[in-house]
Design a protein around this motif. Structure first.
Motif, short mmCIF file in Angstrom:
data_model
loop_
_atom_site.label_atom_id
_atom_site.label_comp_id
_atom_site.label_asym_id
_atom_site.label_seq_id
_atom_site.Cartn_x
_atom_site.Cartn_y
_atom_site.Cartn_z
N ARG A 11 45.57 63.16 41.12
CA ARG A 11 46.39 64.37 40.99
C ARG A 11 47.49 64.45 42.04
NH1 ARG A 11 41.48 68.64 40.84
NH2 ARG A 11 40.43 67.82 38.99
N THR A 12 47.29 63.78 43.16
CA THR A 12 48.23 63.88 44.27
C THR A 12 49.42 62.94 44.14
OG1 THR A 12 46.43 64.54 45.73
CG2 THR A 12 48.45 63.78 46.79
N CYS A 13 49.13 61.64 43.90
CA CYS A 13 50.23 60.66 43.94
C CYS A 13 50.48 59.96 42.61
CB CYS A 13 49.96 59.62 45.02
SG CYS A 13 48.67 58.43 44.61
N GLY A 14 49.59 60.14 41.63
CA GLY A 14 49.81 59.51 40.33
C GLY A 14 49.22 58.13 40.19
N ILE A 42 38.06 56.89 47.85
CA ILE A 42 39.31 57.64 47.92
C ILE A 42 40.45 56.81 47.32
CG2 ILE A 42 38.64 59.04 49.92
CD1 ILE A 42 40.36 57.12 51.66
N CYS A 43 41.48 57.50 46.91
CA CYS A 43 42.67 56.84 46.36
C CYS A 43 43.22 55.85 47.38
CB CYS A 43 43.73 57.89 46.01
SG CYS A 43 45.29 57.19 45.42
N PRO A 44 43.46 54.60 46.97
CA PRO A 44 43.97 53.61 47.91
C PRO A 44 45.42 53.85 48.34
CG PRO A 44 43.85 52.67 45.72
CD PRO A 44 43.20 54.02 45.65
N LEU A 45 46.13 54.70 47.63
CA LEU A 45 47.53 54.96 47.99
C LEU A 45 47.70 56.18 48.90
CD1 LEU A 45 49.41 54.27 44.63
CD2 LEU A 45 48.94 52.72 46.52
#
Length: 58
Positions: A11-14, A42-45
């Motif tokens: 939701r944060t970075c796509g 967690i999202c790797p980006l």
């Protein structure tokens, strides 16, 4: 018949996680189901928690 692979989006970075392809650089082999990814992943980006991803259809 096996369940179809799903796609999840941060939701944060796509960032897109596709079960079919996994994310080998992150240690997630192709075919790794979302349910099999640890809850503390967690999202790797951007570092967004797994709980803040949404299933999407491309």
């Amino acid at each position: 018949m096996a369940e179809a692979f799903k796609t999840w989006q941060c939701r944060t970075c796509g960032y897109i996680y596709e079960e079919e392809f996994g994310d080998p650089p992150e240690g997630l082999a192709p075919g790794t189901r979302w349910a099999d990814i640890p809850a503390d992943w967690i999202c790797p980006l951007c570092g967004t928690p797994k709980s803040d991803f949404d299933m999407i259809e491309l």
